[in-house]
Write a protein that holds these residues in place. Structure first.
Motif, PDB file in Angstrom:
ATOM      1  N   TRP A  38       0.825  -1.214   0.000  1.00 57.35           N
ATOM      2  CA  TRP A  38       0.000   0.000   0.000  1.00 57.35           C
ATOM      3  C   TRP A  38       0.861   1.267   0.000  1.00 57.35           C
ATOM      4  O   TRP A  38       0.455   2.302  -0.550  1.00 57.35           O
ATOM      5  CB  TRP A  38      -0.945   0.020   1.198  1.00 57.35           C
ATOM      6  CG  TRP A  38      -2.281  -0.616   0.923  1.00 57.35           C
ATOM      7  CD1 TRP A  38      -2.784  -1.756   1.450  1.00 57.35           C
ATOM      8  CD2 TRP A  38      -3.293  -0.120   0.029  1.00 57.35           C
ATOM      9  NE1 TRP A  38      -4.046  -2.013   0.955  1.00 57.35           N
ATOM     10  CE2 TRP A  38      -4.375  -1.022   0.082  1.00 57.35           C
ATOM     11  CE3 TRP A  38      -3.388   0.998  -0.801  1.00 57.35           C
ATOM     12  CZ2 TRP A  38      -5.538  -0.844  -0.673  1.00 57.35           C
ATOM     13  CZ3 TRP A  38      -4.538   1.184  -1.549  1.00 57.35           C
ATOM     14  CH2 TRP A  38      -5.598   0.276  -1.477  1.00 57.35           C
ATOM     15  N   ASN A  39       2.040   1.191   0.558  1.00 55.40           N
ATOM     16  CA  ASN A  39       2.928   2.355   0.543  1.00 55.40           C
ATOM     17  C   ASN A  39       3.324   2.764  -0.870  1.00 55.40           C
ATOM     18  O   ASN A  39       3.690   3.921  -1.108  1.00 55.40           O
ATOM     19  CB  ASN A  39       4.199   2.062   1.351  1.00 55.40           C
ATOM     20  CG  ASN A  39       3.945   2.020   2.842  1.00 55.40           C
ATOM     21  OD1 ASN A  39       3.029   2.670   3.345  1.00 55.40           O
ATOM     22  ND2 ASN A  39       4.757   1.241   3.559  1.00 55.40           N
ATOM     23  N   ASP A  40       3.252   1.823  -1.812  1.00 52.00           N
ATOM     24  CA  ASP A  40       3.671   2.086  -3.185  1.00 52.00           C
ATOM     25  C   ASP A  40       2.494   2.228  -4.155  1.00 52.00           C
ATOM     26  O   ASP A  40       2.703   2.387  -5.357  1.00 52.00           O
ATOM     27  CB  ASP A  40       4.582   0.949  -3.680  1.00 52.00           C
ATOM     28  CG  ASP A  40       5.897   0.893  -2.917  1.00 52.00           C
ATOM     29  OD1 ASP A  40       6.292   1.926  -2.349  1.00 52.00           O
ATOM     30  OD2 ASP A  40       6.512  -0.190  -2.891  1.00 52.00           O
ATOM     31  N   ILE A  41       1.282   2.156  -3.644  1.00 54.68           N
ATOM     32  CA  ILE A  41       0.091   2.250  -4.496  1.00 54.68           C
ATOM     33  C   ILE A  41      -0.394   3.701  -4.518  1.00 54.68           C
ATOM     34  O   ILE A  41      -0.574   4.313  -3.463  1.00 54.68           O
ATOM     35  CB  ILE A  41      -1.013   1.308  -3.969  1.00 54.68           C
ATOM     36  CG1 ILE A  41      -0.582  -0.158  -4.150  1.00 54.68           C
ATOM     37  CG2 ILE A  41      -2.335   1.560  -4.700  1.00 54.68           C
ATOM     38  CD1 ILE A  41      -1.512  -1.151  -3.499  1.00 54.68           C
ATOM     39  N   PRO A  42      -0.623   4.269  -5.706  1.00 51.88           N
ATOM     40  CA  PRO A  42      -0.982   5.682  -5.794  1.00 51.88           C
ATOM     41  C   PRO A  42      -2.462   5.952  -5.525  1.00 51.88           C
ATOM     42  O   PRO A  42      -3.053   6.840  -6.143  1.00 51.88           O
ATOM     43  CB  PRO A  42      -0.611   6.027  -7.237  1.00 51.88           C
ATOM     44  CG  PRO A  42      -0.839   4.775  -7.989  1.00 51.88           C
ATOM     45  CD  PRO A  42      -0.449   3.662  -7.048  1.00 51.88           C
TER      46      PRO A  42
END
Length: 262
Positions: A38-42
């Motif tokens: 989730w940290n890398d999902i925009p």
């Protein structure tokens, strides 16, 4: 999990092309992996209105939850049983990672395919990566469910027994085999096969023959689907010819397919 390992049906793997292992890793591990992704999902995790694309493809992941999911002693024993003791390499990265979202847009990657395993002339051109009858480089396709996946949550479609048809097709193509795109273009000519859905709770793993035909689907549920699809890489080449005994189930399936054709 040890009881499940004892009950792994290798004959079903040879005939169907996959086995399912429930509780292969914990929900705690799955949740930690989802937090990293989730940290890398925009998109805003808490706002479904922000989930505007049907699929987000993320890169390679080597953090501990991903490694823990596929590197337990119990799974190692399963790999030994299916691929052959000493013939495979531990999986130390998880990628690429397609995360699928409920969306009004249709995804553009739902075609039937078999994952390729070795590079062509240009290693950076992934559609031209290749696959041959000895499955050079790849021992298994692994589908790791990092979220609960129901029939509505874009489960991967599996064509049961299709690995046998693909083996016969590849046998005609020699050591160079076919590229990913060349093989994909021939899959609709193969016999019709029963479909299965790769559903299950987070922590489920499907271990698939490297020739198994599969496809993505559109997401019709309400929560994002997190699934990894790494290969189990080979340390030694598969053996598909020679004496009639001593073959792993991955090798035996190919031998059975070719013997049936001849």
């Amino acid at each position: 999990m040890s009881d499940i390992i004892k009950n792994i049906d290798t004959e079903a793997f040879i005939q169907n092309g996959y086995v399912r292992i429930d509780h292969a890793f914990s929900e705690t591990v799955a949740g930690a992996a989802r937090d990293i992704l989730w940290n890398d999902i925009p998109f805003d995790r808490a706002d479904p209105e922000s989930w505007t694309e049907p699929v987000i493809r993320l890169g390679m992941y080597t953090e501990q939850p991903f490694i823990d999911a596929v590197n337990s002693p119990a799974l190692y024993r399963v790999f030994d049983r299916l691929v052959g003791e000493g013939k495979w390499m531990p999986c130390r990265s998880m990628g690429t990672f397609p995360v699928r979202f409920p969306s009004n847009k249709a995804p553009d990657d739902t075609g039937k395919h078999v994952d390729a395993s070795f590079p062509g002339k240009d290693p950076s051109n992934f559609p031209e990566w290749r696959i041959n009858v000895r499955s050079r480089g790849r021992g298994l396709l692994m589908l790791l469910l990092f979220s609960d996946v129901t029939g509505a949550d874009a489960p991967t479609l599996l064509w049961k027994g299709s690995h046998l048809d693909v083996a016969r097709l590849l046998d005609k193509e020699g050591e160079e085999g076919l590229s990913f795109m060349e093989l994909a273009g021939k899959l609709d000519t193969l016999p019709e096969r029963e479909k299965a859905l790769a559903t299950g709770r987070a922590g489920t793993i499907y271990l698939c023959h490297p020739f198994l035909v599969h496809a993505a689907q559109a997401h019709r549920g309400t929560t994002p689907r997190f699934l990894a699809q790494p290969p189990l890489l080979l340390r030694d080449a598969l053996t598909i010819s020679g004496p009639d005994a001593g073959y792993s189930p991955v090798e035996a399936a190919i031998r059975q397919a070719l013997a049936g054709e001849r």
